[in-house]
Motif scaffolding. Structure first.
Motif, mmCIF file in Angstrom:
data_model
loop_
_atom_site.group_PDB
_atom_site.id
_atom_site.type_symbol
_atom_site.label_atom_id
_atom_site.label_comp_id
_atom_site.label_asym_id
_atom_site.label_seq_id
_atom_site.Cartn_x
_atom_site.Cartn_y
_atom_site.Cartn_z
ATOM 1 N N TYR A 164 -19.399 39.925 84.509
ATOM 2 C CA TYR A 164 -20.308 40.862 85.148
ATOM 3 C C TYR A 164 -19.651 42.208 85.440
ATOM 4 C CZ TYR A 164 -23.389 36.853 85.769
ATOM 5 O OH TYR A 164 -24.189 35.772 85.543
ATOM 6 N N GLU A 165 -18.320 42.224 85.575
ATOM 7 C CA GLU A 165 -17.623 43.478 85.916
ATOM 8 C C GLU A 165 -17.658 44.504 84.795
ATOM 9 O OE1 GLU A 165 -16.280 40.490 86.060
ATOM 10 O OE2 GLU A 165 -15.651 40.085 88.125
ATOM 11 N N ASN A 166 -18.079 44.093 83.582
ATOM 12 C CA ASN A 166 -18.021 45.016 82.442
ATOM 13 C C ASN A 166 -18.857 46.268 82.661
ATOM 14 O OD1 ASN A 166 -20.475 45.241 80.321
ATOM 15 N ND2 ASN A 166 -20.627 43.285 81.391
ATOM 16 N N THR A 167 -19.896 46.177 83.484
ATOM 17 C CA THR A 167 -20.793 47.321 83.665
ATOM 18 C C THR A 167 -20.220 48.405 84.569
ATOM 19 O OG1 THR A 167 -21.905 46.170 85.482
ATOM 20 C CG2 THR A 167 -22.863 45.927 83.281
ATOM 21 N N ILE A 168 -19.137 48.112 85.281
ATOM 22 C CA ILE A 168 -18.576 49.118 86.199
ATOM 23 C C ILE A 168 -17.273 49.718 85.678
ATOM 24 C CG2 ILE A 168 -19.652 48.067 88.222
ATOM 25 C CD1 ILE A 168 -16.960 46.853 88.941
ATOM 26 N N TYR A 169 -16.827 49.271 84.496
ATOM 27 C CA TYR A 169 -15.611 49.813 83.916
ATOM 28 C C TYR A 169 -15.949 50.570 82.639
ATOM 29 C CZ TYR A 169 -12.944 46.869 87.110
ATOM 30 O OH TYR A 169 -12.425 46.287 88.229
ATOM 31 N N PRO A 170 -15.872 51.906 82.652
ATOM 32 C CA PRO A 170 -16.183 52.672 81.444
ATOM 33 C C PRO A 170 -15.174 52.411 80.340
ATOM 34 C CG PRO A 170 -15.225 54.106 83.102
ATOM 35 C CD PRO A 170 -15.470 52.782 83.766
ATOM 36 N N GLY A 171 -15.650 52.379 79.102
ATOM 37 C CA GLY A 171 -14.741 52.260 77.967
ATOM 38 C C GLY A 171 -14.530 50.859 77.452
ATOM 39 N N VAL A 172 -15.181 49.850 78.050
ATOM 40 C CA VAL A 172 -14.974 48.463 77.611
ATOM 41 C C VAL A 172 -15.427 48.286 76.165
ATOM 42 C CG1 VAL A 172 -15.643 46.057 77.962
ATOM 43 C CG2 VAL A 172 -15.109 47.504 79.929
ATOM 44 N N TYR A 173 -16.607 48.786 75.860
ATOM 45 C CA TYR A 173 -17.106 48.662 74.491
ATOM 46 C C TYR A 173 -16.221 49.441 73.525
ATOM 47 C CZ TYR A 173 -21.443 46.321 75.827
ATOM 48 O OH TYR A 173 -22.358 45.415 76.287
ATOM 49 N N TYR A 174 -15.773 50.616 73.965
ATOM 50 C CA TYR A 174 -14.897 51.407 73.099
ATOM 51 C C TYR A 174 -13.635 50.632 72.750
ATOM 52 C CZ TYR A 174 -11.046 54.421 71.925
ATOM 53 O OH TYR A 174 -9.931 54.924 71.322
ATOM 54 N N TYR A 175 -13.032 50.005 73.764
ATOM 55 C CA TYR A 175 -11.794 49.269 73.516
ATOM 56 C C TYR A 175 -12.008 48.187 72.457
ATOM 57 C CZ TYR A 175 -8.103 45.842 74.068
ATOM 58 O OH TYR A 175 -7.104 44.953 73.802
ATOM 59 N N ILE A 176 -13.093 47.432 72.578
ATOM 60 C CA ILE A 176 -13.347 46.329 71.648
ATOM 61 C C ILE A 176 -13.674 46.857 70.258
ATOM 62 C CG2 ILE A 176 -14.881 44.381 71.164
ATOM 63 C CD1 ILE A 176 -15.115 44.021 74.215
ATOM 64 N N PHE A 177 -14.534 47.869 70.179
ATOM 65 C CA PHE A 177 -14.912 48.416 68.877
ATOM 66 C C PHE A 177 -13.738 49.117 68.208
ATOM 67 C CE2 PHE A 177 -19.530 48.788 70.519
ATOM 68 C CZ PHE A 177 -19.741 47.446 70.233
ATOM 69 N N LYS A 178 -12.850 49.719 69.030
ATOM 70 C CA LYS A 178 -11.669 50.373 68.482
ATOM 71 C C LYS A 178 -10.798 49.370 67.746
ATOM 72 C CE LYS A 178 -8.081 50.285 70.652
ATOM 73 N NZ LYS A 178 -7.010 50.270 71.684
#
Length: 223
Positions: A164-178
């Protein structure tokens, strides 16, 4: 007053891949300072020397490493199930007044079928339908009067369940897609909800993509 370190940080943060490369230690700082110096000088409104930019980069890297580690460790180490599906097909249709009816009809037809994957993703002007290849013929039958933009077969998907914490940390999707992009894996589609996302890739890339995501989770869990 804008300082050289703050100007350097601002320029680097506008270039996510460069920021990641600095953290990984694979960038020549002297060459980078020469490359970004014109942007730094424009930001400051005056000339600067290479040495000052290099010094600012040297001081910035440890802070970027700390921020990156703290930002993603809690999210990545708590990633839940990673689910892989194969034998998928992707259809894109132009949005129309009858498209919703066709979607409902398709869902009704496949409701009693077991192990069938089906998802819709609607954009401003088009809608994507991703389904198990076993019902491709049914999709083509139901949507035969709609304008098909594209069709792609031989696809697989990886669904990642995030904490659930993923929504409050910017850049999570970027890290995975990177991580996927750096290994030259082409993402055909992205389907997401609040706490999970699914990436659609070519069948040929599914094993590498899965291994990369699992390795990323493992690395953070070991820290």
């Amino acid at each position: 007053m804008v300082t050289i370190p703050s100007a350097v940080e601002k320029v680097i943060k506008k270039k996510p891949f460069l920021e990641s490369a600095l953290i990984e230690g694979i960038v020549n700082l002297s060459a980078l300072s020469r490359k970004i110096k014109p942007e730094i000088e424009k930001e400051l409104g005056k000339e600067v020397n290479d040495g000052a930019v290099i010094m600012a980069l040297n001081r910035l890297v440890p802070r970027l490493e700390l921020i990156s580690s703290m930002k993603f460790q809690k999210v990545v180490e708590n990633i839940g199930d990673i689910i892989v599906r194969s034998n998928l097909a992707d259809y894109a249709y132009l949005n129309s007044k009858t498209l919703y009816t066709k979607q409902a009809k398709l869902l009704e037809r496949i409701n009693d079928l077991s192990d069938v994957f089906c998802t819709f993703s609607q954009g401003v002007s088009e809608t994507t339908v991703v389904v198990s290849s076993t019902v491709s013929g049914l999709v083509e039958e139901v949507f035969k009067d709609e304008v098909m933009i594209s069709q792609t077969d031989f696809l697989s998907s990886i669904t990642v369940k995030l904490p659930y914490e993923n929504t409050i940390y910017p850049g999570v999707y970027y890290y995975i897609f990177k991580e996927l992009a750096w290994d030259n894996i082409n993402i055909k589609e992205v389907i997401s909800t609040t706490n999970e996302f699914t990436v659609i890739v070519d069948d040929a890339d599914i094993h590498r993509a899965f291994s990369i995501l699992m390795e990323s989770k493992k690395q953070f869990s070991m820290k």
